[in-house]
Design a protein around this motif. Structure first.
Motif, PDB file in Angstrom:
ATOM      1  N   GLY A  32      23.981  49.940  38.666  1.00 30.84           N
ATOM      2  CA  GLY A  32      24.113  51.389  38.581  1.00 30.84           C
ATOM      3  C   GLY A  32      23.561  51.946  37.290  1.00 30.84           C
ATOM      4  O   GLY A  32      23.772  53.098  36.958  1.00 30.84           O
ATOM      5  N   TYR A  33      22.846  51.105  36.542  1.00 33.99           N
ATOM      6  CA  TYR A  33      22.363  51.495  35.216  1.00 33.99           C
ATOM      7  C   TYR A  33      21.195  52.473  35.262  1.00 33.99           C
ATOM      8  O   TYR A  33      21.174  53.456  34.551  1.00 33.99           O
ATOM      9  CB  TYR A  33      21.967  50.252  34.418  1.00 33.99           C
ATOM     10  N   SER A  34      20.197  52.200  36.113  1.00 36.04           N
ATOM     11  CA  SER A  34      18.979  53.012  36.112  1.00 36.04           C
ATOM     12  C   SER A  34      18.234  52.864  37.433  1.00 36.04           C
ATOM     13  O   SER A  34      18.098  51.749  37.948  1.00 36.04           O
ATOM     14  CB  SER A  34      18.061  52.563  34.971  1.00 36.04           C
ATOM     15  N   ALA A  35      17.720  53.957  37.935  1.00 32.02           N
ATOM     16  CA  ALA A  35      16.925  53.914  39.164  1.00 32.02           C
ATOM     17  C   ALA A  35      15.629  53.134  38.955  1.00 32.02           C
ATOM     18  O   ALA A  35      14.997  52.703  39.914  1.00 32.02           O
ATOM     19  CB  ALA A  35      16.614  55.331  39.633  1.00 32.02           C
ATOM     20  N   ASN A  36      15.230  52.930  37.701  1.00 28.54           N
ATOM     21  CA  ASN A  36      14.007  52.181  37.405  1.00 28.54           C
ATOM     22  C   ASN A  36      14.244  50.684  37.273  1.00 28.54           C
ATOM     23  O   ASN A  36      13.306  49.912  37.194  1.00 28.54           O
ATOM     24  CB  ASN A  36      13.371  52.697  36.110  1.00 28.54           C
ATOM     25  N   TRP A  37      15.510  50.271  37.222  1.00 28.39           N
ATOM     26  CA  TRP A  37      15.808  48.863  36.991  1.00 28.39           C
ATOM     27  C   TRP A  37      15.605  48.002  38.242  1.00 28.39           C
ATOM     28  O   TRP A  37      14.977  46.945  38.163  1.00 28.39           O
ATOM     29  CB  TRP A  37      17.227  48.711  36.475  1.00 28.39           C
ATOM     30  N   PRO A  38      16.091  48.382  39.405  1.00 28.01           N
ATOM     31  CA  PRO A  38      15.940  47.464  40.549  1.00 28.01           C
ATOM     32  C   PRO A  38      14.520  47.523  41.118  1.00 28.01           C
ATOM     33  O   PRO A  38      14.260  47.986  42.209  1.00 28.01           O
ATOM     34  CB  PRO A  38      16.986  47.955  41.549  1.00 28.01           C
ATOM     35  N   ARG A  39      13.564  47.056  40.308  1.00 29.67           N
ATOM     36  CA  ARG A  39      12.144  47.133  40.673  1.00 29.67           C
ATOM     37  C   ARG A  39      11.656  45.783  41.174  1.00 29.67           C
ATOM     38  O   ARG A  39      12.255  44.757  40.888  1.00 29.67           O
ATOM     39  CB  ARG A  39      11.328  47.566  39.469  1.00 29.67           C
ATOM     40  N   PHE A  40      10.555  45.820  41.872  1.00 29.20           N
ATOM     41  CA  PHE A  40       9.938  44.596  42.353  1.00 29.20           C
ATOM     42  C   PHE A  40       8.866  44.182  41.344  1.00 29.20           C
ATOM     43  O   PHE A  40       8.170  45.031  40.789  1.00 29.20           O
ATOM     44  CB  PHE A  40       9.301  44.804  43.721  1.00 29.20           C
ATOM     45  N   SER A  41       8.735  42.877  41.117  1.00 31.52           N
ATOM     46  CA  SER A  41       7.735  42.427  40.156  1.00 31.52           C
ATOM     47  C   SER A  41       7.030  41.156  40.604  1.00 31.52           C
ATOM     48  O   SER A  41       5.815  41.152  40.747  1.00 31.52           O
ATOM     49  CB  SER A  41       8.366  42.229  38.777  1.00 31.52           C
ATOM     50  N   VAL A  42       7.767  40.105  40.850  1.00 33.03           N
ATOM     51  CA  VAL A  42       7.143  38.819  41.177  1.00 33.03           C
ATOM     52  C   VAL A  42       7.453  38.360  42.595  1.00 33.03           C
ATOM     53  O   VAL A  42       7.113  37.236  42.966  1.00 33.03           O
ATOM     54  CB  VAL A  42       7.560  37.731  40.162  1.00 33.03           C
ATOM     55  N   GLU A  43       8.064  39.201  43.391  1.00 32.54           N
ATOM     56  CA  GLU A  43       8.430  38.823  44.757  1.00 32.54           C
ATOM     57  C   GLU A  43       7.186  38.628  45.631  1.00 32.54           C
ATOM     58  O   GLU A  43       6.222  39.379  45.520  1.00 32.54           O
ATOM     59  CB  GLU A  43       9.323  39.899  45.394  1.00 32.54           C
ATOM     60  N   SER A  44       7.265  37.638  46.490  1.00 39.00           N
ATOM     61  CA  SER A  44       6.181  37.404  47.444  1.00 39.00           C
ATOM     62  C   SER A  44       6.289  38.435  48.571  1.00 39.00           C
ATOM     63  O   SER A  44       7.321  39.098  48.730  1.00 39.00           O
ATOM     64  CB  SER A  44       6.284  35.994  48.033  1.00 39.00           C
ATOM     65  N   ASP A  45       5.249  38.534  49.375  1.00 39.83           N
ATOM     66  CA  ASP A  45       5.280  39.438  50.528  1.00 39.83           C
ATOM     67  C   ASP A  45       6.414  39.054  51.475  1.00 39.83           C
ATOM     68  O   ASP A  45       7.073  39.926  52.035  1.00 39.83           O
ATOM     69  CB  ASP A  45       3.945  39.413  51.277  1.00 39.83           C
ATOM     70  N   GLU A  46       6.648  37.761  51.636  1.00 39.06           N
ATOM     71  CA  GLU A  46       7.722  37.297  52.511  1.00 39.06           C
ATOM     72  C   GLU A  46       9.092  37.709  51.967  1.00 39.06           C
ATOM     73  O   GLU A  46       9.973  38.112  52.720  1.00 39.06           O
ATOM     74  CB  GLU A  46       7.669  35.768  52.679  1.00 39.06           C
ATOM     75  N   GLU A  47       9.283  37.587  50.659  1.00 42.06           N
ATOM     76  CA  GLU A  47      10.555  37.983  50.039  1.00 42.06           C
ATOM     77  C   GLU A  47      10.776  39.490  50.174  1.00 42.06           C
ATOM     78  O   GLU A  47      11.881  39.936  50.485  1.00 42.06           O
ATOM     79  CB  GLU A  47      10.583  37.571  48.570  1.00 42.06           C
ATOM     80  N   LEU A  48       9.736  40.269  49.981  1.00 36.33           N
ATOM     81  CA  LEU A  48       9.853  41.727  50.118  1.00 36.33           C
ATOM     82  C   LEU A  48      10.155  42.117  51.561  1.00 36.33           C
ATOM     83  O   LEU A  48      10.929  43.038  51.803  1.00 36.33           O
ATOM     84  CB  LEU A  48       8.583  42.417  49.623  1.00 36.33           C
ATOM     85  N   ALA A  49       9.561  41.411  52.502  1.00 36.57           N
ATOM     86  CA  ALA A  49       9.782  41.717  53.913  1.00 36.57           C
ATOM     87  C   ALA A  49      11.230  41.452  54.326  1.00 36.57           C
ATOM     88  O   ALA A  49      11.728  42.056  55.283  1.00 36.57           O
ATOM     89  CB  ALA A  49       8.827  40.911  54.783  1.00 36.57           C
ATOM     90  N   ALA A  50      11.939  40.588  53.602  1.00 35.63           N
ATOM     91  CA  ALA A  50      13.333  40.263  53.926  1.00 35.63           C
ATOM     92  C   ALA A  50      14.307  41.356  53.494  1.00 35.63           C
ATOM     93  O   ALA A  50      15.435  41.409  53.970  1.00 35.63           O
ATOM     94  CB  ALA A  50      13.720  38.938  53.281  1.00 35.63           C
ATOM     95  N   ILE A  51      13.857  42.249  52.607  1.00 35.44           N
ATOM     96  CA  ILE A  51      14.714  43.345  52.148  1.00 35.44           C
ATOM     97  C   ILE A  51      14.648  44.465  53.183  1.00 35.44           C
ATOM     98  O   ILE A  51      13.562  44.910  53.553  1.00 35.44           O
ATOM     99  CB  ILE A  51      14.262  43.852  50.770  1.00 35.44           C
ATOM    100  N   PRO A  52      15.795  44.921  53.670  1.00 30.06           N
ATOM    101  CA  PRO A  52      15.775  45.988  54.683  1.00 30.06           C
ATOM    102  C   PRO A  52      14.979  47.212  54.198  1.00 30.06           C
ATOM    103  O   PRO A  52      15.176  47.694  53.076  1.00 30.06           O
ATOM    104  CB  PRO A  52      17.259  46.332  54.865  1.00 30.06           C
ATOM    105  N   GLU A  53      14.083  47.679  55.031  1.00 31.41           N
ATOM    106  CA  GLU A  53      13.201  48.796  54.682  1.00 31.41           C
ATOM    107  C   GLU A  53      13.973  50.033  54.223  1.00 31.41           C
ATOM    108  O   GLU A  53      13.535  50.752  53.329  1.00 31.41           O
ATOM    109  CB  GLU A  53      12.314  49.140  55.880  1.00 31.41           C
ATOM    110  N   ALA A  54      15.126  50.283  54.803  1.00 33.96           N
ATOM    111  CA  ALA A  54      15.931  51.448  54.436  1.00 33.96           C
ATOM    112  C   ALA A  54      16.414  51.387  52.992  1.00 33.96           C
ATOM    113  O   ALA A  54      16.805  52.410  52.426  1.00 33.96           O
ATOM    114  CB  ALA A  54      17.128  51.578  55.374  1.00 33.96           C
ATOM    115  N   LEU A  55      16.387  50.198  52.376  1.00 28.01           N
ATOM    116  CA  LEU A  55      16.851  50.039  51.000  1.00 28.01           C
ATOM    117  C   LEU A  55      15.719  50.008  49.982  1.00 28.01           C
ATOM    118  O   LEU A  55      15.953  49.858  48.789  1.00 28.01           O
ATOM    119  CB  LEU A  55      17.698  48.761  50.873  1.00 28.01           C
TER     120      LEU A  55
END
Length: 107
Positions: free
Chosen positions: A21-44
């Protein structure tokens, strides 16, 4: 004020959630693979596809009340930045201070 680790430091995370809950800029993507990103629900995922969607500064995957009892709704597939924040590290201390929670130090 500082606080010593309990036997299991991860228990601090479940009763804290400040980093989520610290910052909207903190939960960012950086080194995740396409497969890892695809596992995160799109709504989030934010509109820019650069990180987690937030409500204010709070990650939309965070469940519960900061400083009382929290959980990550996507813990198994959370972004790398979420995996690297550890109880008592500099990021943890910064986030806990924002919410008036005591800083954690190892004994």
């Amino acid at each position: 004020m500082q606080q010593d680790f309990p036997t299991d430091p991860s228990s601090y995370c479940q009763s804290c959630g400040a980093c989520c809950g610290y910052s909207a800029n903190w939960p960012r993507f950086s080194v995740e693979s396409d497969e890892e990103l695809a596992a995160i629900p799109e709504a989030l995922v934010n509109a820019r596809q650069s990180g987690m969607r937030c409500e204010g500064d709070r990650c939309s995957a965070l469940q519960g009340e900061i400083g009382k009892a929290t959980a990550c709704g996507i813990y198994a597939v959370r972004p790398e930045v979420c995996r690297t924040c550890m109880p008592g590290d500099a990021e943890c201390a910064m986030a806990r201070r924002k919410f008036g929670l005591p800083v954690i130090v190892s004994a």
